[in-house]
Design an enzyme around this catalytic site. Structure first.
Site, PDB file in Angstrom:
ATOM      1  N   ARG A  51      46.147  35.176  42.180  1.00  0.00           N
ATOM      2  CA  ARG A  51      45.298  36.388  42.202  1.00  0.00           C
ATOM      3  C   ARG A  51      45.759  37.347  41.103  1.00  0.00           C
ATOM      4  O   ARG A  51      46.933  37.636  40.947  1.00  0.00           O
ATOM      5  CB  ARG A  51      45.397  37.062  43.567  1.00  0.00           C
ATOM      6  CG  ARG A  51      44.627  38.397  43.685  1.00  0.00           C
ATOM      7  CD  ARG A  51      45.501  39.598  43.437  1.00  0.00           C
ATOM      8  NE  ARG A  51      44.822  40.866  43.677  1.00  0.00           N
ATOM      9  CZ  ARG A  51      45.302  42.042  43.293  1.00  0.00           C
ATOM     10  NH1 ARG A  51      46.450  42.122  42.650  1.00  0.00           N
ATOM     11  NH2 ARG A  51      44.637  43.156  43.547  1.00  0.00           N
ATOM     12  N   VAL A  52      44.813  37.828  40.331  1.00  0.00           N
ATOM     13  CA  VAL A  52      45.116  38.857  39.338  1.00  0.00           C
ATOM     14  C   VAL A  52      44.268  40.075  39.676  1.00  0.00           C
ATOM     15  O   VAL A  52      43.063  39.943  39.921  1.00  0.00           O
ATOM     16  CB  VAL A  52      44.804  38.364  37.901  1.00  0.00           C
ATOM     17  CG1 VAL A  52      45.063  39.464  36.893  1.00  0.00           C
ATOM     18  CG2 VAL A  52      45.649  37.132  37.574  1.00  0.00           C
ATOM     19  N   GLY A  53      44.888  41.247  39.704  1.00  0.00           N
ATOM     20  CA  GLY A  53      44.154  42.473  40.009  1.00  0.00           C
ATOM     21  C   GLY A  53      43.651  43.137  38.739  1.00  0.00           C
ATOM     22  O   GLY A  53      43.499  42.506  37.689  1.00  0.00           O
ATOM     23  N   ASP A  54      43.404  44.418  38.839  1.00  0.00           N
ATOM     24  CA  ASP A  54      42.886  45.188  37.701  1.00  0.00           C
ATOM     25  C   ASP A  54      43.935  45.422  36.617  1.00  0.00           C
ATOM     26  O   ASP A  54      43.602  45.612  35.448  1.00  0.00           O
ATOM     27  CB  ASP A  54      42.432  46.565  38.184  1.00  0.00           C
ATOM     28  CG  ASP A  54      43.630  47.339  38.756  1.00  0.00           C
ATOM     29  OD1 ASP A  54      44.204  46.896  39.764  1.00  0.00           O
ATOM     30  OD2 ASP A  54      44.015  48.373  38.164  1.00  0.00           O
ATOM     31  N   THR A  90      52.605  49.716  41.683  1.00  0.00           N
ATOM     32  CA  THR A  90      52.395  49.548  40.250  1.00  0.00           C
ATOM     33  C   THR A  90      52.868  50.746  39.422  1.00  0.00           C
ATOM     34  O   THR A  90      52.817  51.872  39.898  1.00  0.00           O
ATOM     35  CB  THR A  90      50.876  49.363  40.059  1.00  0.00           C
ATOM     36  OG1 THR A  90      50.503  48.175  40.747  1.00  0.00           O
ATOM     37  CG2 THR A  90      50.449  49.265  38.617  1.00  0.00           C
ATOM     38  N   GLY A 130      43.123  47.031  43.402  1.00  0.00           N
ATOM     39  CA  GLY A 130      42.675  46.374  42.178  1.00  0.00           C
ATOM     40  C   GLY A 130      41.276  45.811  42.228  1.00  0.00           C
ATOM     41  O   GLY A 130      40.550  45.844  41.236  1.00  0.00           O
ATOM     42  N   THR A 148      45.975  52.822  38.816  1.00  0.00           N
ATOM     43  CA  THR A 148      46.689  52.141  39.902  1.00  0.00           C
ATOM     44  C   THR A 148      45.877  52.278  41.183  1.00  0.00           C
ATOM     45  O   THR A 148      45.060  53.188  41.314  1.00  0.00           O
ATOM     46  CB  THR A 148      48.105  52.741  40.102  1.00  0.00           C
ATOM     47  OG1 THR A 148      48.725  52.107  41.223  1.00  0.00           O
ATOM     48  CG2 THR A 148      48.074  54.237  40.341  1.00  0.00           C
ATOM     49  N   GLY A 149      46.092  51.349  42.102  1.00  0.00           N
ATOM     50  CA  GLY A 149      45.379  51.413  43.377  1.00  0.00           C
ATOM     51  C   GLY A 149      44.809  50.061  43.750  1.00  0.00           C
ATOM     52  O   GLY A 149      45.305  49.025  43.296  1.00  0.00           O
TER      53      GLY A 149
HETATM   54  N1  ASP Z   1      46.253  47.729  41.077  1.00  0.00           N
HETATM   55  C1  ASP Z   1      47.302  46.843  41.499  1.00  0.00           C
HETATM   56  C2  ASP Z   1      46.730  45.513  41.870  1.00  0.00           C
HETATM   57  O1  ASP Z   1      45.696  45.476  42.496  1.00  0.00           O
HETATM   58  C3  ASP Z   1      48.084  47.380  42.646  1.00  0.00           C
HETATM   59  C4  ASP Z   1      48.569  48.791  42.472  1.00  0.00           C
HETATM   60  O2  ASP Z   1      48.131  49.519  41.606  1.00  0.00           O
HETATM   61  O3  ASP Z   1      49.441  49.198  43.234  1.00  0.00           O
HETATM   62  O4  ASP Z   1      47.331  44.504  41.587  1.00  0.00           O
END
Ligand code: ASP
Length: 282
Positions: free
Chosen positions: A184-187, A156, A209, A206-207
């Protein structure tokens, strides 16, 4: 203009370091050409969306069906525009900015977001144009081995900027996680989770989610910042994330022009400017 960007927080391997450093440096350079914070964040993120080093725009991870589904958000002054699950938009952050600027709704998903792009002059593309051979191979391998992908490292992207007029903007753009459940939707596109901006501070995260959204990581930085220096607020927010078993990183700028960043993953790619000088790290 002050700008800080990230290109993801993961165990970025040594052989990918150079590309990440180049990518984040280029993003800051592009952002610095703009006059206002919102445009700087958009342009910095566009650069990384177009760079296959990162999991955003072209070259993103594929979902379990072998498709691209992109999410993005841009925010300023406690307001935001966001999109999720788009497959036909090369630069989702630009669509998010259009939604923010239009100020009618905040968040549009999937087909509706693509229709909105088409009606409002945000360029669409064939979803196949966003898919890279590298990602197709990865996807086939994941399917063949039928196990969780462990060797992924690109990630990300995000940016936060403060302009000469004291405006702060922040944004985040992602292809999500490899082989994710379709839909699926992350953070990342969630206001307060993957991104947050008010009149005193802006943050991009980032990370992992699923954990980041549970602790509203970006908003947590903003709340902590009311009581402490920005750098410390970033560190403490990462402790909140770690306490529920989460990993990731944040970047931020406050209205006084201080930068803040912190991560609890092995590496995070990030860069910021000091005047015209660009410092990049991993
Ligand atoms: N946070 C993002 C997600 O979970 C992934 C990422 O930050 O690399 O979709």
């Amino acid at each position: 203009m002050k700008i800080i960007v990230h290109g993801g927080a993961w165990a970025i391997p040594d052989n990918a370091v150079e590309d990440h450093l180049k990518g984040v440096t280029q993003a800051v350079k592009k952002g610095l050409k703009e006059k206002n914070a919102l445009d700087a964040v958009e342009k910095a993120i566009n650069t990384m969306e177009n760079d296959p080093t990162f999991d955003a725009g072209y070259g993103s991870f594929l979902n379990a069906n072998g498709e691209i589904e992109l999410d993005a958000i841009i925010a300023e002054n406690s307001n935001f525009g966001a999109v999720a699950g788009v497959s036909k938009v090369r630069n989702p952050i630009s669509l998010a900015k259009k939604i923010l600027r239009d100020n009618e709704v905040n968040f549009i998903i999937c087909r509706g977001a693509e229709d909105y792009a088409e009606k409002n002059g945000v360029p669409l593309c064939d979803p196949k144009e966003l898919i890279m051979e590298r990602e197709l191979k990865r996807w086939r391998r994941i399917k063949k081995e039928n196990k969780k992908p462990e060797d992924f490292f690109h990630s990300t992207v995000g940016a936060v900027a403060l302009d000469e007029n004291g405006n702060i903007a922040a944004g985040t753009s992602t292809g999500g996680t490899p082989n994710k459940i379709p839909g699926r939707v992350g953070d990342s596109p969630l206001f307060g989770a993957g991104c947050y901006a008010n009149s005193s501070v802006g943050i991009s995260a980032t990370g992992y989610g699923e954990c980041i959204m549970r602790v509203l990581l970006s908003r947590t930085v903003a709340e902590l910042y009311k009581k402490m220096e920005l750098e410390q607020a970033c560190k403490e927010a990462l402790t909140v994330l770690k306490n529920i078993g989460g990993y990731g990183g944040v970047i931020s700028i406050d209205v006084k022009g201080n930068f803040g960043y912190s991560f609890n993953t092995p590496r995070m790619a990030y860069a910021f400017n000091e005047g015209n000088k660009i410092n990049s790290f991993i």
